[in-house]
Design a protein around this motif. Structure first.
Motif, PDB file in Angstrom:
ATOM      1  N   PHE A   1       0.831  -1.197   0.000  1.00 38.42           N
ATOM      2  CA  PHE A   1       0.000   0.000   0.000  1.00 38.42           C
ATOM      3  C   PHE A   1       0.872   1.256   0.000  1.00 38.42           C
ATOM      4  O   PHE A   1       0.646   2.184  -0.771  1.00 38.42           O
ATOM      5  CB  PHE A   1      -0.935   0.007   1.213  1.00 38.42           C
ATOM      6  CG  PHE A   1      -1.697   1.292   1.348  1.00 38.42           C
ATOM      7  CD1 PHE A   1      -2.773   1.557   0.521  1.00 38.42           C
ATOM      8  CD2 PHE A   1      -1.343   2.228   2.302  1.00 38.42           C
ATOM      9  CE1 PHE A   1      -3.480   2.746   0.635  1.00 38.42           C
ATOM     10  CE2 PHE A   1      -2.032   3.419   2.415  1.00 38.42           C
ATOM     11  CZ  PHE A   1      -3.112   3.683   1.591  1.00 38.42           C
ATOM     12  N   GLY A   2       1.868   1.286   0.865  1.00 38.44           N
ATOM     13  CA  GLY A   2       2.762   2.439   0.924  1.00 38.44           C
ATOM     14  C   GLY A   2       3.511   2.647  -0.376  1.00 38.44           C
ATOM     15  O   GLY A   2       3.657   3.773  -0.858  1.00 38.44           O
TER      16      GLY A   2
ATOM     17  N   ASP B   1       2.309   6.133  -7.141  1.00 33.23           N
ATOM     18  CA  ASP B   1       1.238   6.941  -7.719  1.00 33.23           C
ATOM     19  C   ASP B   1       1.548   8.428  -7.612  1.00 33.23           C
ATOM     20  O   ASP B   1       1.299   9.196  -8.545  1.00 33.23           O
ATOM     21  CB  ASP B   1      -0.104   6.642  -7.046  1.00 33.23           C
ATOM     22  CG  ASP B   1      -0.674   5.284  -7.441  1.00 33.23           C
ATOM     23  OD1 ASP B   1      -0.152   4.666  -8.408  1.00 33.23           O
ATOM     24  OD2 ASP B   1      -1.633   4.845  -6.787  1.00 33.23           O
ATOM     25  N   GLY B   2       2.109   8.832  -6.483  1.00 32.84           N
ATOM     26  CA  GLY B   2       2.490  10.240  -6.316  1.00 32.84           C
ATOM     27  C   GLY B   2       3.567  10.658  -7.300  1.00 32.84           C
ATOM     28  O   GLY B   2       3.496  11.729  -7.907  1.00 32.84           O
ATOM     29  N   LEU B   3       4.570   9.802  -7.479  1.00 28.94           N
ATOM     30  CA  LEU B   3       5.634  10.108  -8.439  1.00 28.94           C
ATOM     31  C   LEU B   3       5.099  10.136  -9.865  1.00 28.94           C
ATOM     32  O   LEU B   3       5.436  11.026 -10.648  1.00 28.94           O
ATOM     33  CB  LEU B   3       6.763   9.080  -8.327  1.00 28.94           C
ATOM     34  CG  LEU B   3       7.602   9.167  -7.054  1.00 28.94           C
ATOM     35  CD1 LEU B   3       8.537   7.968  -6.968  1.00 28.94           C
ATOM     36  CD2 LEU B   3       8.376  10.461  -6.996  1.00 28.94           C
ATOM     37  N   ALA B   4       4.240   9.168 -10.198  1.00 26.72           N
ATOM     38  CA  ALA B   4       3.673   9.123 -11.547  1.00 26.72           C
ATOM     39  C   ALA B   4       2.828  10.364 -11.816  1.00 26.72           C
ATOM     40  O   ALA B   4       2.898  10.949 -12.903  1.00 26.72           O
ATOM     41  CB  ALA B   4       2.851   7.850 -11.728  1.00 26.72           C
ATOM     42  N   ALA B   5       2.049  10.782 -10.834  1.00 23.94           N
ATOM     43  CA  ALA B   5       1.230  11.980 -11.009  1.00 23.94           C
ATOM     44  C   ALA B   5       2.112  13.212 -11.163  1.00 23.94           C
ATOM     45  O   ALA B   5       1.814  14.110 -11.956  1.00 23.94           O
ATOM     46  CB  ALA B   5       0.283  12.139  -9.818  1.00 23.94           C
TER      47      ALA B   5
ATOM     48  N   GLY C   1       0.089   9.547 -14.571  1.00 22.71           N
ATOM     49  CA  GLY C   1      -1.065   8.933 -13.918  1.00 22.71           C
ATOM     50  C   GLY C   1      -0.624   7.811 -13.009  1.00 22.71           C
ATOM     51  O   GLY C   1       0.538   7.420 -12.995  1.00 22.71           O
ATOM     52  N   PRO C   2      -1.570   7.264 -12.241  1.00 22.96           N
ATOM     53  CA  PRO C   2      -1.215   6.227 -11.268  1.00 22.96           C
ATOM     54  C   PRO C   2      -0.732   4.932 -11.913  1.00 22.96           C
ATOM     55  O   PRO C   2      -1.179   4.561 -12.983  1.00 22.96           O
ATOM     56  CB  PRO C   2      -2.503   5.991 -10.487  1.00 22.96           C
ATOM     57  CG  PRO C   2      -3.578   6.611 -11.274  1.00 22.96           C
ATOM     58  CD  PRO C   2      -2.976   7.603 -12.201  1.00 22.96           C
TER      59      PRO C   2
END
Length: 95
Positions: A66-67, A73-77, A82-83
């Motif tokens: 999960f972490g 997802d944060g880096l991709a955004a 995108g996620p």
């Protein structure tokens, strides 16, 4: 990192707590049980009550995944892709 290596700090912390208190995890839980019951019965801490009643031992692998998903997802955004899920390794449609 293997699940065994991720679980090592948890086991070490449990061992240190047991050495410090002289109680196993189960013994400690039984010793604080009456106090926790009183706190919950007072009804002043509904979030604590919910957490205690729904408590389950977290799966270290699921917590790590999960972490990692959150970080990826944060880096991709941030870079505009995108996620990206670590579970499938695929981007969602349009991502």
């Amino acid at each position: 990192m293997s699940s065994g290596r991720r679980a090592l700090p948890v086991r070490q912390a449990a061992r240190r707590a047991e050495q410090r208190t002289g109680l196993t995890k189960e013994q400690w839980q039984r010793s604080v049980g009456p106090y926790i019951s009183e706190v919950l019965a007072a009804g002043e801490h509904p979030m604590l009550a919910r957490r205690v009643l729904e408590a389950a031992e977290p799966d270290p692998d699921a917590e790590f995944e999960f972490g990692l998903d959150c970080v990826l997802d944060g880096l991709a955004a941030r870079v505009g892709h995108g996620p990206v899920s670590t579970r499938t390794g695929a981007r969602p449609p349009g991502g």
